[in-house]
Design a protein around this motif. Structure first.
Motif, PDB file in Angstrom:
ATOM      1  N   SER A   1     -68.827 -42.453-100.346  1.00 47.73           N
ATOM      2  CA  SER A   1     -69.988 -42.225-101.201  1.00 47.73           C
ATOM      3  C   SER A   1     -69.831 -43.165-102.397  1.00 47.73           C
ATOM      4  CB  SER A   1     -69.997 -40.769-101.674  1.00 47.73           C
ATOM      5  OG  SER A   1     -70.686 -40.654-102.901  1.00 47.73           O
ATOM      6  N   THR A   2     -70.900 -43.824-102.790  1.00 49.87           N
ATOM      7  CA  THR A   2     -70.787 -44.739-103.940  1.00 49.87           C
ATOM      8  C   THR A   2     -70.407 -43.958-105.204  1.00 49.87           C
ATOM      9  OG1 THR A   2     -73.164 -44.579-104.268  1.00 49.87           O
ATOM     10  CG2 THR A   2     -72.365 -46.497-103.042  1.00 49.87           C
TER      11      THR A   2
ATOM     12  N   GLN B   1     -73.281 -45.492 -96.338  1.00 47.75           N
ATOM     13  CA  GLN B   1     -72.275 -44.527 -96.790  1.00 47.75           C
ATOM     14  C   GLN B   1     -71.937 -43.604 -95.622  1.00 47.75           C
ATOM     15  OE1 GLN B   1     -73.180 -43.313-101.213  1.00 47.75           O
ATOM     16  NE2 GLN B   1     -74.987 -42.883-100.022  1.00 47.75           N
TER      17      GLN B   1
ATOM     18  N   ARG C   1     -73.862 -37.984-100.257  1.00 45.46           N
ATOM     19  CA  ARG C   1     -74.094 -36.559-100.494  1.00 45.46           C
ATOM     20  C   ARG C   1     -75.227 -36.309-101.476  1.00 45.46           C
ATOM     21  NH1 ARG C   1     -69.033 -37.440-103.150  1.00 45.46           N
ATOM     22  NH2 ARG C   1     -69.300 -37.394-105.405  1.00 45.46           N
ATOM     23  N   GLY C   2     -75.803 -35.123-101.319  1.00 44.55           N
ATOM     24  CA  GLY C   2     -76.797 -34.652-102.269  1.00 44.55           C
ATOM     25  C   GLY C   2     -76.132 -33.611-103.139  1.00 44.55           C
ATOM     26  N   ARG C   3     -76.930 -32.736-103.740  1.00 46.47           N
ATOM     27  CA  ARG C   3     -76.349 -31.671-104.559  1.00 46.47           C
ATOM     28  C   ARG C   3     -75.777 -30.592-103.656  1.00 46.47           C
ATOM     29  NH1 ARG C   3     -81.004 -29.603-107.798  1.00 46.47           N
ATOM     30  NH2 ARG C   3     -82.038 -29.991-105.830  1.00 46.47           N
TER      31      ARG C   3
ATOM     32  N   ARG D   1     -74.792 -31.065 -99.949  1.00 47.76           N
ATOM     33  CA  ARG D   1     -75.726 -31.436 -98.871  1.00 47.76           C
ATOM     34  C   ARG D   1     -75.519 -32.891 -98.479  1.00 47.76           C
ATOM     35  NH1 ARG D   1     -80.164 -29.415-102.529  1.00 47.76           N
ATOM     36  NH2 ARG D   1     -79.991 -27.178-102.353  1.00 47.76           N
TER      37      ARG D   1
ATOM     38  N   TRP E   1     -76.550 -36.754 -97.492  1.00 41.70           N
ATOM     39  CA  TRP E   1     -77.596 -37.742 -97.792  1.00 41.70           C
ATOM     40  C   TRP E   1     -77.521 -38.850 -96.742  1.00 41.70           C
ATOM     41  CZ3 TRP E   1     -81.857 -37.803-100.576  1.00 41.70           C
ATOM     42  CH2 TRP E   1     -82.524 -39.018-100.737  1.00 41.70           C
ATOM     43  N   LEU E   2     -78.585 -39.011 -95.997  1.00 41.05           N
ATOM     44  CA  LEU E   2     -78.639 -40.013 -94.941  1.00 41.05           C
ATOM     45  C   LEU E   2     -78.722 -41.419 -95.552  1.00 41.05           C
ATOM     46  CD1 LEU E   2     -79.352 -40.237 -91.743  1.00 41.05           C
ATOM     47  CD2 LEU E   2     -81.664 -40.659 -92.616  1.00 41.05           C
TER      48      LEU E   2
ATOM     49  N   ASN F   1     -84.738 -33.778-109.744  1.00 43.14           N
ATOM     50  CA  ASN F   1     -84.125 -35.022-109.283  1.00 43.14           C
ATOM     51  C   ASN F   1     -84.787 -35.699-108.101  1.00 43.14           C
ATOM     52  OD1 ASN F   1     -83.377 -33.042-107.467  1.00 43.14           O
ATOM     53  ND2 ASN F   1     -81.536 -34.145-106.863  1.00 43.14           N
TER      54      ASN F   1
ATOM     55  N   LYS G   1     -90.112 -36.814 -99.894  1.00 41.76           N
ATOM     56  CA  LYS G   1     -89.073 -37.373-100.761  1.00 41.76           C
ATOM     57  C   LYS G   1     -88.744 -38.821-100.381  1.00 41.76           C
ATOM     58  CE  LYS G   1     -84.447 -35.881-102.149  1.00 41.76           C
ATOM     59  NZ  LYS G   1     -83.758 -34.635-102.530  1.00 41.76           N
TER      60      LYS G   1
ATOM     61  N   ASP H   1     -85.082 -44.700-100.241  1.00 44.52           N
ATOM     62  CA  ASP H   1     -85.442 -45.063 -98.863  1.00 44.52           C
ATOM     63  C   ASP H   1     -86.435 -46.226 -98.929  1.00 44.52           C
ATOM     64  OD1 ASP H   1     -83.994 -42.905 -97.555  1.00 44.52           O
ATOM     65  OD2 ASP H   1     -85.471 -41.574 -98.478  1.00 44.52           O
TER      66      ASP H   1
HETATM   67  C1  BT5 Z   1     -80.362 -35.374-103.726  1.00 49.94           C
HETATM   68  O1  BT5 Z   1     -79.754 -34.182-103.391  1.00 49.94           O
HETATM   69  O2  BT5 Z   1     -81.516 -35.619-103.556  1.00 49.94           O
HETATM   70  C2  BT5 Z   1     -79.409 -36.414-104.290  1.00 49.94           C
HETATM   71  C3  BT5 Z   1     -79.217 -37.587-103.357  1.00 49.94           C
HETATM   72  C4  BT5 Z   1     -78.385 -38.670-103.981  1.00 49.94           C
HETATM   73  C5  BT5 Z   1     -78.036 -39.746-102.998  1.00 49.94           C
HETATM   74  C6  BT5 Z   1     -77.302 -40.902-103.657  1.00 49.94           C
HETATM   75  S1  BT5 Z   1     -77.085 -42.246-102.566  1.00 49.94           S
HETATM   76  C7  BT5 Z   1     -75.979 -42.998-103.649  1.00 49.94           C
HETATM   77  C8  BT5 Z   1     -75.130 -41.880-104.241  1.00 49.94           C
HETATM   78  N1  BT5 Z   1     -73.980 -41.623-103.406  1.00 49.94           N
HETATM   79  C9  BT5 Z   1     -74.031 -40.397-102.863  1.00 49.94           C
HETATM   80  O3  BT5 Z   1     -73.179 -39.911-102.100  1.00 49.94           O
HETATM   81  N2  BT5 Z   1     -75.148 -39.758-103.286  1.00 49.94           N
HETATM   82  C10 BT5 Z   1     -75.919 -40.576-104.197  1.00 49.94           C
HETATM   83  P1  BT5 Z   1     -80.538 -32.862-102.961  1.00 49.94           P
HETATM   84  O4  BT5 Z   1     -81.622 -32.559-103.943  1.00 49.94           O
HETATM   85  O5  BT5 Z   1     -79.478 -31.867-102.744  1.00 49.94           O
HETATM   86  O6  BT5 Z   1     -81.242 -33.252-101.603  1.00 49.94           O
HETATM   87  C11 BT5 Z   1     -80.531 -33.382-100.405  1.00 49.94           C
HETATM   88  C12 BT5 Z   1     -81.532 -33.167 -99.258  1.00 49.94           C
HETATM   89  O7  BT5 Z   1     -82.400 -34.313 -99.146  1.00 49.94           O
HETATM   90  C13 BT5 Z   1     -80.884 -33.059 -97.889  1.00 49.94           C
HETATM   91  O8  BT5 Z   1     -80.471 -31.730 -97.642  1.00 49.94           O
HETATM   92  C14 BT5 Z   1     -82.006 -33.487 -96.950  1.00 49.94           C
HETATM   93  O9  BT5 Z   1     -82.941 -32.443 -96.741  1.00 49.94           O
HETATM   94  C15 BT5 Z   1     -82.730 -34.546 -97.779  1.00 49.94           C
HETATM   95  N3  BT5 Z   1     -82.301 -35.929 -97.434  1.00 49.94           N
HETATM   96  C16 BT5 Z   1     -81.115 -36.360 -96.950  1.00 49.94           C
HETATM   97  N4  BT5 Z   1     -81.094 -37.695 -96.805  1.00 49.94           N
HETATM   98  C17 BT5 Z   1     -82.311 -38.127 -97.192  1.00 49.94           C
HETATM   99  C18 BT5 Z   1     -82.912 -39.394 -97.294  1.00 49.94           C
HETATM  100  N5  BT5 Z   1     -82.275 -40.535 -96.978  1.00 49.94           N
HETATM  101  N6  BT5 Z   1     -84.190 -39.460 -97.752  1.00 49.94           N
HETATM  102  C19 BT5 Z   1     -84.860 -38.347 -98.098  1.00 49.94           C
HETATM  103  N7  BT5 Z   1     -84.349 -37.109 -98.030  1.00 49.94           N
HETATM  104  C20 BT5 Z   1     -83.085 -37.002 -97.591  1.00 49.94           C
END
Ligand code: BT5
Length: 324
Positions: A93-94, A117, A121-123, A126, A128-129, A180, A188, A213
């Protein structure tokens, strides 16, 4: 600036006019032999650099790869965000890479990009694709003189800056969902993950991770209804370096505003694009479920929720669902 950054910045500045070898040597401070070698290398990376006796060197096209020197060449000379840029082909993860740099004492402003990556990860853990080469997956290390309670200001600033950059570069009109998410057409397109290390009254460092994206075309089934990309919305692909540079420029400007104590002006711009305010919402915070009307942002960037019994609650994080 590195030699490649100087060459790309000089060529971009000259546009269609081109630069003679002598002028390019003068602008970059490189000798003729070194210059020729760097141009060969840049061509090998996919930069379409024409050289004709009449027009000299011209930059006709850039590849859709992230190249630190190219990104640096696109940024203004005086800046904090993007002071240094590092690009990895693959990381876990960055945010993890940025955190390691933070613990090593690296100065604020460094930005870490990855083409993909493995553990984006998200929050709340979760996923993050982060498909290879199709988006911008990056993290910014900051060391603001803010108290930990004001850190939501930075998430608000980041969302405002990214939304503005998208508007300027693509003409699309993004909406912000507190705290966020950036949405296009209700789906999103950007996620922001703010992580911090702090003492009671002092922030050691903040890492803002941003996923955009850009050209993602094929989302897995579980994301198809909730996620979209700039390319899907605009019907054309974008050069990621251009979007990245625009985002870093806007982030730098808005970070400066927060540091100068001008959060109120920033919050106004944020509020104009926010789809959460004025709406009835359900907010999940861990096991707690709150319902009410999202009224405003407070001076720290927290959301003020007017509960069903009229009381006002200050929310600093959580998952928001908009009620119809
Ligand atoms: C976020 O979390 O939206 C924060 C995402 C942050 C990603 C960046 S990438 C660079 C840096 N390095 C990391 O490891 N992370 C940060 P949250 O609000 O918890 O949303 C997560 C949810 O978004 C997932 O459970 C999916 O439903 C959805 N999701 C996953 N990948 C996605 C994508 N590429 N585009 C849109 N939605 C996505």
């Amino acid at each position: 600036m590195t030699a490649d950054a100087k060459i790309l910045s000089a060529l971009r500045g000259a546009g269609g006019t081109g630069l003679s070898p002598a002028m390019l040597t003068e602008r970059t401070g490189l000798g003729a032999v070194a210059l020729a070698r760097r141009i060969t290398e840049l061509r090998a990376l996919g930069y379409d650099i024409e050289s004709t006796p009449h027009l000299g060197y011209r930059l006709l096209g850039s590849p859709d790869v992230l190249h630190a020197d190219d990104l640096l060449a696109r940024l203004p000379a005086r800046r904090i965000v993007g002071r240094d840029v590092q690009v990895f082909q693959q990381t876990s993860s960055t945010n993890d890479v940025a955190e390691k740099l933070a613990r090593d004492g690296v100065a604020e402003g460094v930005v870490i990009f990855a083409e993909t990556q493995t553990k984006g990860r998200g929050r709340l853990g979760r996923k993050w694709l982060s498909p290879t080469g199709q988006g911008l997956w990056f993290s910014v290390l900051l060391r603001p003189a803010l108290s930990p309670v004001s850190i939501t200001q930075l998430t608000v600033a980041a969302a405002t800056a990214v939304a503005r950059a998208i508007r300027l570069e693509t003409g699309l009109v993004p909406q912000i969902k507190w705290p966020n998410d950036i949405l296009l057409g209700g789906k999103k397109v950007v996620g922001i993950l703010t992580e911090l290390s702090a003492e009671l009254d002092r922030v050691r460092y903040v890492i803002i991770g941003i996923g955009v994206d850009v050209n993602v075309t094929d989302f897995p089934a579980e994301l198809r209804d909730v996620a979209t990309s700039l390319a899907a919305e605009a019907g054309k692909r974008f050069l990621r370096a251009e979007i990245a540079a625009a985002i870093l420029r806007e982030l730098d400007a808005d970070y400066a505003r927060v540091v100068r104590g001008e959060f109120a002006a920033l919050a106004e711009e944020w509020e104009r694009q926010c789809i959460t305010l004025g709406r009835r919402v359900v907010i999940h915070i861990g096991d707690r479920k709150l319902t009410g009307r999202a009224e405003a942002l407070d001076s720290d960037g927290a959301l003020l929720l007017r509960g069903d019994y009229g009381h006002l609650e200050r929310i600093i994080g959580g998952d928001v669902t908009l009620e119809k």
